[in-house]
Design an enzyme around this catalytic site. Structure first.
Site, PDB file in Angstrom:
ATOM      1  N   LYS A  10      39.312 -13.101 -22.688  1.00 40.46           N
ATOM      2  CA  LYS A  10      40.641 -13.158 -21.827  1.00 40.46           C
ATOM      3  C   LYS A  10      41.752 -12.393 -22.641  1.00 40.46           C
ATOM      4  O   LYS A  10      41.665 -12.399 -23.646  1.00 40.46           O
ATOM      5  CB  LYS A  10      40.732 -14.362 -21.692  1.00 40.46           C
ATOM      6  CG  LYS A  10      39.532 -14.353 -20.402  1.00 40.46           C
ATOM      7  CD  LYS A  10      39.631 -16.060 -19.693  1.00 40.46           C
ATOM      8  CE  LYS A  10      38.756 -16.955 -18.942  1.00 40.46           C
ATOM      9  NZ  LYS A  10      38.976 -17.901 -18.224  1.00 40.46           N
ATOM     10  N   TYR A  50      36.617 -13.139  -9.355  1.00 47.09           N
ATOM     11  CA  TYR A  50      37.217 -14.810  -9.167  1.00 47.09           C
ATOM     12  C   TYR A  50      37.133 -14.725  -7.751  1.00 47.09           C
ATOM     13  O   TYR A  50      37.724 -15.869  -7.176  1.00 47.09           O
ATOM     14  CB  TYR A  50      38.203 -14.818  -9.682  1.00 47.09           C
ATOM     15  CG  TYR A  50      37.712 -15.356 -11.066  1.00 47.09           C
ATOM     16  CD1 TYR A  50      37.083 -15.541 -12.732  1.00 47.09           C
ATOM     17  CD2 TYR A  50      39.248 -14.390 -12.553  1.00 47.09           C
ATOM     18  CE1 TYR A  50      37.245 -16.388 -13.570  1.00 47.09           C
ATOM     19  CE2 TYR A  50      38.934 -14.603 -13.913  1.00 47.09           C
ATOM     20  CZ  TYR A  50      37.661 -15.345 -14.402  1.00 47.09           C
ATOM     21  OH  TYR A  50      37.862 -15.997 -15.561  1.00 47.09           O
ATOM     22  N   ASN A 113      42.172 -20.349 -21.634  1.00 46.01           N
ATOM     23  CA  ASN A 113      40.835 -20.585 -22.618  1.00 46.01           C
ATOM     24  C   ASN A 113      39.876 -20.069 -23.012  1.00 46.01           C
ATOM     25  O   ASN A 113      38.540 -20.072 -23.158  1.00 46.01           O
ATOM     26  CB  ASN A 113      39.932 -22.003 -21.992  1.00 46.01           C
ATOM     27  CG  ASN A 113      39.779 -20.980 -20.415  1.00 46.01           C
ATOM     28  OD1 ASN A 113      39.570 -19.813 -20.094  1.00 46.01           O
ATOM     29  ND2 ASN A 113      38.728 -21.515 -19.064  1.00 46.01           N
ATOM     30  N   HIS A 116      35.338 -15.981 -20.680  1.00 47.03           N
ATOM     31  CA  HIS A 116      34.330 -16.308 -19.431  1.00 47.03           C
ATOM     32  C   HIS A 116      32.891 -16.174 -20.359  1.00 47.03           C
ATOM     33  O   HIS A 116      32.776 -14.811 -20.665  1.00 47.03           O
ATOM     34  CB  HIS A 116      35.077 -14.900 -19.094  1.00 47.03           C
ATOM     35  CG  HIS A 116      33.772 -14.978 -17.262  1.00 47.03           C
ATOM     36  ND1 HIS A 116      34.154 -15.957 -16.627  1.00 47.03           N
ATOM     37  CD2 HIS A 116      32.747 -13.993 -16.741  1.00 47.03           C
ATOM     38  CE1 HIS A 116      33.125 -15.636 -15.515  1.00 47.03           C
ATOM     39  NE2 HIS A 116      32.505 -14.708 -16.162  1.00 47.03           N
ATOM     40  N   GLU A 127      27.998 -10.252 -12.733  1.00 51.37           N
ATOM     41  CA  GLU A 127      29.107  -9.448 -12.578  1.00 51.37           C
ATOM     42  C   GLU A 127      28.564  -8.592 -13.662  1.00 51.37           C
ATOM     43  O   GLU A 127      29.645  -7.966 -13.982  1.00 51.37           O
ATOM     44  CB  GLU A 127      29.533 -11.105 -13.965  1.00 51.37           C
ATOM     45  CG  GLU A 127      29.808 -12.247 -12.544  1.00 51.37           C
ATOM     46  CD  GLU A 127      29.899 -13.299 -13.587  1.00 51.37           C
ATOM     47  OE1 GLU A 127      30.716 -14.560 -12.645  1.00 51.37           O
ATOM     48  OE2 GLU A 127      30.034 -13.193 -14.649  1.00 51.37           O
TER      49      GLU A 127
HETATM   50  P1  DAT Z   1      34.099 -21.064 -16.093  1.00 51.71           P
HETATM   51  O1  DAT Z   1      35.427 -20.637 -17.107  1.00 51.71           O
HETATM   52  O2  DAT Z   1      34.027 -22.397 -17.474  1.00 51.71           O
HETATM   53  O3  DAT Z   1      33.490 -21.142 -15.601  1.00 51.71           O
HETATM   54  P2  DAT Z   1      35.149 -21.436 -13.741  1.00 51.71           P
HETATM   55  O4  DAT Z   1      34.312 -20.987 -12.833  1.00 51.71           O
HETATM   56  O5  DAT Z   1      35.189 -23.407 -13.278  1.00 51.71           O
HETATM   57  O6  DAT Z   1      35.384 -22.084 -15.881  1.00 51.71           O
HETATM   58  O7  DAT Z   1      37.181 -20.931 -13.668  1.00 51.71           O
HETATM   59  C1  DAT Z   1      37.378 -20.025 -13.701  1.00 51.71           C
HETATM   60  C2  DAT Z   1      38.868 -19.965 -14.500  1.00 51.71           C
HETATM   61  O8  DAT Z   1      39.613 -20.497 -13.808  1.00 51.71           O
HETATM   62  C3  DAT Z   1      38.570 -21.227 -16.018  1.00 51.71           C
HETATM   63  O9  DAT Z   1      38.305 -20.471 -16.435  1.00 51.71           O
HETATM   64  C4  DAT Z   1      39.822 -21.838 -16.199  1.00 51.71           C
HETATM   65  C5  DAT Z   1      40.396 -21.892 -14.752  1.00 51.71           C
HETATM   66  N1  DAT Z   1      40.592 -22.923 -14.028  1.00 51.71           N
HETATM   67  C6  DAT Z   1      39.398 -23.496 -13.239  1.00 51.71           C
HETATM   68  N2  DAT Z   1      39.970 -24.989 -13.265  1.00 51.71           N
HETATM   69  C7  DAT Z   1      40.907 -24.952 -13.359  1.00 51.71           C
HETATM   70  C8  DAT Z   1      41.677 -25.266 -12.751  1.00 51.71           C
HETATM   71  N3  DAT Z   1      41.451 -27.168 -12.360  1.00 51.71           N
HETATM   72  N4  DAT Z   1      43.041 -26.016 -13.860  1.00 51.71           N
HETATM   73  C9  DAT Z   1      43.773 -24.702 -13.605  1.00 51.71           C
HETATM   74  N5  DAT Z   1      42.713 -23.362 -13.712  1.00 51.71           N
HETATM   75  C10 DAT Z   1      41.705 -24.330 -13.528  1.00 51.71           C
HETATM   76 MG    MG Z   2      33.071 -19.863 -14.041  1.00 52.12          MG
END
Ligand code: DAT
Ligand code: MG
Length: 149
Positions: A10, A50, A113, A116, A127
């Protein structure tokens, strides 16, 4: 074909100079790089990537973050690479990511974070098709027999 996953560094990972470190962790593990591009993505493209999260309250901020600078998009291949890739990356919230994982070692906030990784073989295939419509590069590592039985 061997299992493949989609990994994206990212904008914060790029800005913080973590590209080499992150690629190195996947390379040293024994996974194979099958696609790589460095690009800025359009808002509509980030929203498509997303799309499953479009109803979440953080969706707008997430899209802003992803379009805020260039990203490194990659295809990595290998046995169980989807699940193992998620383990290398660590838990979504860096407060819960174990030390030794990428997020555990390099991130503090869930909204910054660093990386991805696809969460299932099905989403990996979707993807990869979205980010690499041209498909993966075709090559085999000469180290293959030293990594796989
Ligand atoms: P991951 O990236 O571990 O697959 P995800 O698909 O649930 O996690 O979410 C995508 C991204 O969205 C994640 O890397 C960071 C953001 N995100 C997820 N949950 C969040 C939250 N509760 N508050 C803020 N950002 C969040
Ligand atoms: Mg995810």
């Amino acid at each position: 074909m061997a299992e493949q996953t989609f990994i994206m560094i990212k904008p914060d990972g790029v800005q913080r100079g973590l590209v080499g470190e992150i690629i190195s962790r996947f390379e040293k593990k024994g996974f194979y790089l099958k696609g790589l591009k460095f690009l800025n993505v359009e808002r509509a493209f980030a929203e498509k990537h997303y799309a499953d999260l479009s109803a979440k309250p953080f969706f707008g901020g997430l899209v802003e973050y992803i379009v805020s600078g260039p990203v490194v998009a990659m295809i990595w291949e290998g046995k169980n690479v989807v699940l193992t890739g998620r383990k290398i990356i660590g838990a979504t919230n860096p407060a819960q990511s174990e030390p030794g994982t990428i997020r555990g070692d390099f991130a503090v906030e869930i909204g910054r974070n660093v990386i991805h990784g696809s969460d299932s073989v099905d989403s990996a295939n979707k993807e990869i098709a979205l980010w690499f419509p041209e498909g993966p590069a075709n090559w085999q590592s000469s180290q293959h027999k030293w990594i796989y039985e």
